[in-house]
Design a protein around this motif. Structure first.
Motif, PDB file in Angstrom:
ATOM      1  N   SER A  52       0.832  -1.211   0.000  1.00 51.86           N
ATOM      2  CA  SER A  52       0.000   0.000   0.000  1.00 51.86           C
ATOM      3  C   SER A  52       0.862   1.255   0.000  1.00 51.86           C
ATOM      4  N   LEU A  53       1.913   1.244   0.786  1.00 52.65           N
ATOM      5  CA  LEU A  53       2.832   2.393   0.836  1.00 52.65           C
ATOM      6  C   LEU A  53       3.423   2.675  -0.535  1.00 52.65           C
ATOM      7  N   LEU A  54       3.949   1.647  -1.173  1.00 55.96           N
ATOM      8  CA  LEU A  54       4.582   1.841  -2.477  1.00 55.96           C
ATOM      9  C   LEU A  54       3.566   2.222  -3.541  1.00 55.96           C
ATOM     10  N   SER A  55       2.379   1.652  -3.481  1.00 51.30           N
ATOM     11  CA  SER A  55       1.333   2.028  -4.436  1.00 51.30           C
ATOM     12  C   SER A  55       0.972   3.498  -4.274  1.00 51.30           C
ATOM     13  N   GLN A  56       0.893   3.954  -3.040  1.00 51.66           N
ATOM     14  CA  GLN A  56       0.582   5.363  -2.772  1.00 51.66           C
ATOM     15  C   GLN A  56       1.702   6.268  -3.299  1.00 51.66           C
ATOM     16  N   LEU A  57       2.940   5.892  -3.066  1.00 55.95           N
ATOM     17  CA  LEU A  57       4.072   6.701  -3.542  1.00 55.95           C
ATOM     18  C   LEU A  57       4.144   6.755  -5.065  1.00 55.95           C
ATOM     19  N   CYS A  58       3.658   5.707  -5.723  1.00 55.12           N
ATOM     20  CA  CYS A  58       3.650   5.661  -7.190  1.00 55.12           C
ATOM     21  C   CYS A  58       2.349   6.201  -7.775  1.00 55.12           C
ATOM     22  N   SER A  59       1.495   6.764  -6.942  1.00 56.08           N
ATOM     23  CA  SER A  59       0.201   7.322  -7.374  1.00 56.08           C
ATOM     24  C   SER A  59      -0.671   6.280  -8.065  1.00 56.08           C
ATOM     25  N   GLU A  60      -0.595   5.056  -7.594  1.00 55.71           N
ATOM     26  CA  GLU A  60      -1.437   3.994  -8.139  1.00 55.71           C
ATOM     27  C   GLU A  60      -2.728   3.900  -7.334  1.00 55.71           C
ATOM     28  N   SER A  61      -3.723   3.323  -7.936  1.00 59.08           N
ATOM     29  CA  SER A  61      -5.016   3.164  -7.286  1.00 59.08           C
ATOM     30  C   SER A  61      -4.893   2.214  -6.096  1.00 59.08           C
ATOM     31  N   PRO A  62      -5.508   2.568  -4.979  1.00 62.01           N
ATOM     32  CA  PRO A  62      -5.465   1.666  -3.821  1.00 62.01           C
ATOM     33  C   PRO A  62      -6.393   0.458  -3.972  1.00 62.01           C
ATOM     34  N   GLU A  63      -7.164   0.452  -5.046  1.00 65.87           N
ATOM     35  CA  GLU A  63      -8.068  -0.669  -5.298  1.00 65.87           C
ATOM     36  C   GLU A  63      -7.260  -1.914  -5.674  1.00 65.87           C
ATOM     37  N   ASN A  64      -7.755  -3.048  -5.281  1.00 66.25           N
ATOM     38  CA  ASN A  64      -7.193  -4.341  -5.700  1.00 66.25           C
ATOM     39  C   ASN A  64      -5.741  -4.553  -5.294  1.00 66.25           C
ATOM     40  N   ILE A  65      -5.329  -4.041  -4.155  1.00 67.30           N
ATOM     41  CA  ILE A  65      -3.968  -4.291  -3.680  1.00 67.30           C
ATOM     42  C   ILE A  65      -3.917  -5.713  -3.126  1.00 67.30           C
ATOM     43  N   VAL A  66      -2.956  -6.477  -3.618  1.00 69.68           N
ATOM     44  CA  VAL A  66      -2.802  -7.866  -3.210  1.00 69.68           C
ATOM     45  C   VAL A  66      -1.461  -7.994  -2.490  1.00 69.68           C
ATOM     46  N   SER A  67      -1.462  -8.729  -1.411  1.00 70.34           N
ATOM     47  CA  SER A  67      -0.241  -8.946  -0.642  1.00 70.34           C
ATOM     48  C   SER A  67       0.837  -9.569  -1.527  1.00 70.34           C
ATOM     49  N   THR A  68       2.061  -9.113  -1.359  1.00 71.74           N
ATOM     50  CA  THR A  68       3.162  -9.577  -2.195  1.00 71.74           C
ATOM     51  C   THR A  68       3.612 -10.974  -1.786  1.00 71.74           C
ATOM     52  N   THR A  69       3.665 -11.848  -2.763  1.00 75.31           N
ATOM     53  CA  THR A  69       4.214 -13.182  -2.569  1.00 75.31           C
ATOM     54  C   THR A  69       5.556 -13.186  -3.276  1.00 75.31           C
ATOM     55  N   GLY A  70       6.612 -13.423  -2.552  1.00 76.24           N
ATOM     56  CA  GLY A  70       7.945 -13.343  -3.155  1.00 76.24           C
ATOM     57  C   GLY A  70       8.457 -11.924  -3.060  1.00 76.24           C
ATOM     58  N   PHE A  71       8.611 -11.262  -4.213  1.00 74.36           N
ATOM     59  CA  PHE A  71       9.075  -9.884  -4.193  1.00 74.36           C
ATOM     60  C   PHE A  71       8.536  -9.146  -5.405  1.00 74.36           C
ATOM     61  N   SER A  72       8.572  -7.840  -5.330  1.00 74.83           N
ATOM     62  CA  SER A  72       8.241  -6.996  -6.475  1.00 74.83           C
ATOM     63  C   SER A  72       9.191  -5.808  -6.468  1.00 74.83           C
ATOM     64  N   ILE A  73       9.353  -5.199  -7.623  1.00 75.49           N
ATOM     65  CA  ILE A  73      10.226  -4.027  -7.743  1.00 75.49           C
ATOM     66  C   ILE A  73       9.409  -2.887  -8.318  1.00 75.49           C
ATOM     67  N   LYS A  74       9.490  -1.747  -7.672  1.00 72.91           N
ATOM     68  CA  LYS A  74       8.801  -0.547  -8.153  1.00 72.91           C
ATOM     69  C   LYS A  74       9.793   0.590  -8.241  1.00 72.91           C
ATOM     70  N   ALA A  75       9.686   1.369  -9.310  1.00 71.29           N
ATOM     71  CA  ALA A  75      10.466   2.605  -9.440  1.00 71.29           C
ATOM     72  C   ALA A  75       9.584   3.730  -8.929  1.00 71.29           C
ATOM     73  N   VAL A  76      10.026   4.394  -7.881  1.00 72.66           N
ATOM     74  CA  VAL A  76       9.272   5.492  -7.274  1.00 72.66           C
ATOM     75  C   VAL A  76       9.939   6.794  -7.702  1.00 72.66           C
ATOM     76  N   PRO A  77       9.300   7.531  -8.619  1.00 68.04           N
ATOM     77  CA  PRO A  77       9.929   8.757  -9.119  1.00 68.04           C
ATOM     78  C   PRO A  77       9.688   9.950  -8.199  1.00 68.04           C
ATOM     79  N   PHE A  78      10.729  10.699  -7.963  1.00 71.13           N
ATOM     80  CA  PHE A  78      10.660  11.985  -7.285  1.00 71.13           C
ATOM     81  C   PHE A  78      11.280  13.013  -8.215  1.00 71.13           C
ATOM     82  N   GLN A  79      11.151  14.278  -7.884  1.00 66.37           N
ATOM     83  CA  GLN A  79      11.646  15.333  -8.768  1.00 66.37           C
ATOM     84  C   GLN A  79      13.157  15.230  -8.989  1.00 66.37           C
ATOM     85  N   ASN A  80      13.901  14.907  -7.947  1.00 71.79           N
ATOM     86  CA  ASN A  80      15.367  14.919  -8.051  1.00 71.79           C
ATOM     87  C   ASN A  80      16.007  13.543  -8.002  1.00 71.79           C
TER      88      ASN A  80
END
Length: 160
Positions: A52-80
Motif C-alpha cells: 500500500s505504501l509503495l502504491s501510494q508513492l507511485c500514485s497507483e489506485s489503492p483498489e485491488n492491492i494484493v499482498s506480495t508473494t515473493g518480491f516486487s520491484i517498483k520505481a518510485v519517481p521523485f523530482q530529483n
C-alpha cells in the motif's frame, strides 16, 4: 549617415543574436541530466502495509492491492531522484529468503503494523533487529515506518 548605419547594424546584430541564444538555450542543451537512482529494500511482516505504501508513492489506485508473494520491484519517481524499491513479501516462509535480496541496497524501509498483536509486534521487532545486524544492511540508512496509525489499536511511537 554613418550613425544610421551603426545603429541599424547594432539592431540587426541584436535581432540575430537574441533568437540564436534563445534557440541554443531551448534546443541545444541536449537531454536533461539523468536523475540519480537509489536501490532500496522494503521489508516487514505480512499485512504491515508495504504494498500500500509503495502504491501510494507511485500514485497507483489503492483498489485491488494484493499482498506480495515473493518480491516486487517498483520505481518510485521523485523530482530529483528515482527510488528503485525491492519489496519483499513478509510471510513467515518468505522472510528466511530476505537476505538474498539485500545485495546492492543503499537503504532500508522497514514497515511495521503499529496496531498488530503483541506476538506480531515481537516478531517484527526480532526481524528488525536481525536486519539491523545483517552485514549488508548494518551500515545503511533505515526508515522505520509505524504504519496503521489511524487504527484505534495503534501504538504510539514510544510503545513501538
Amino acid at each position: 549617415p554613418n550613425a544610421k548605419v551603426t545603429s541599424s547594424f547594432c539592431f540587426c546584430f541584436v535581432c540575430f543574436a537574441l533568437p540564436w541564444q534563445c534557440f541554443r538555450a531551448l534546443c541545444c542543451k541536449g537531454p536533461p541530466p539523468p536523475r540519480p537512482e537509489y536501490d532500496l529494500v522494503c521489508i516487514g511482516l505480512s499485512g504491515s502495509g508495504k504494498t500500500s505504501l509503495l502504491s501510494q508513492l507511485c500514485s497507483e489506485s489503492p483498489e485491488n492491492i494484493v499482498s506480495t508473494t515473493g518480491f516486487s520491484i517498483k520505481a518510485v519517481p521523485f523530482q530529483n531522484a528515482i527510488l528503485n524499491v525491492k519489496e519483499l513479501g513478509g510471510a513467515d516462509n518468505i522472510r528466511k529468503y530476505w537476505s538474498r535480496y539485500y545485495q546492492g541496497s543503499q537503504g532500508v524501509i522497514f514497515v511495521l503494523d503499529s496496531a498488530s498483536s503483541e506476538d506480531d509486534l515481537e516478531t517484527a521487532r526480532n526481524e528488525l533487529h536481525s536486519a539491523l545486524q545483517h552485514p549488508q544492511l548494518c551500515t545503511l540508512p533505515f526508515l522505520i515506518l509505524a504504519n496503521h496509525q489511524d487504527k484505534p489499536a495503534a501504538r504510539s511511537i514510544q510503545e513501538v
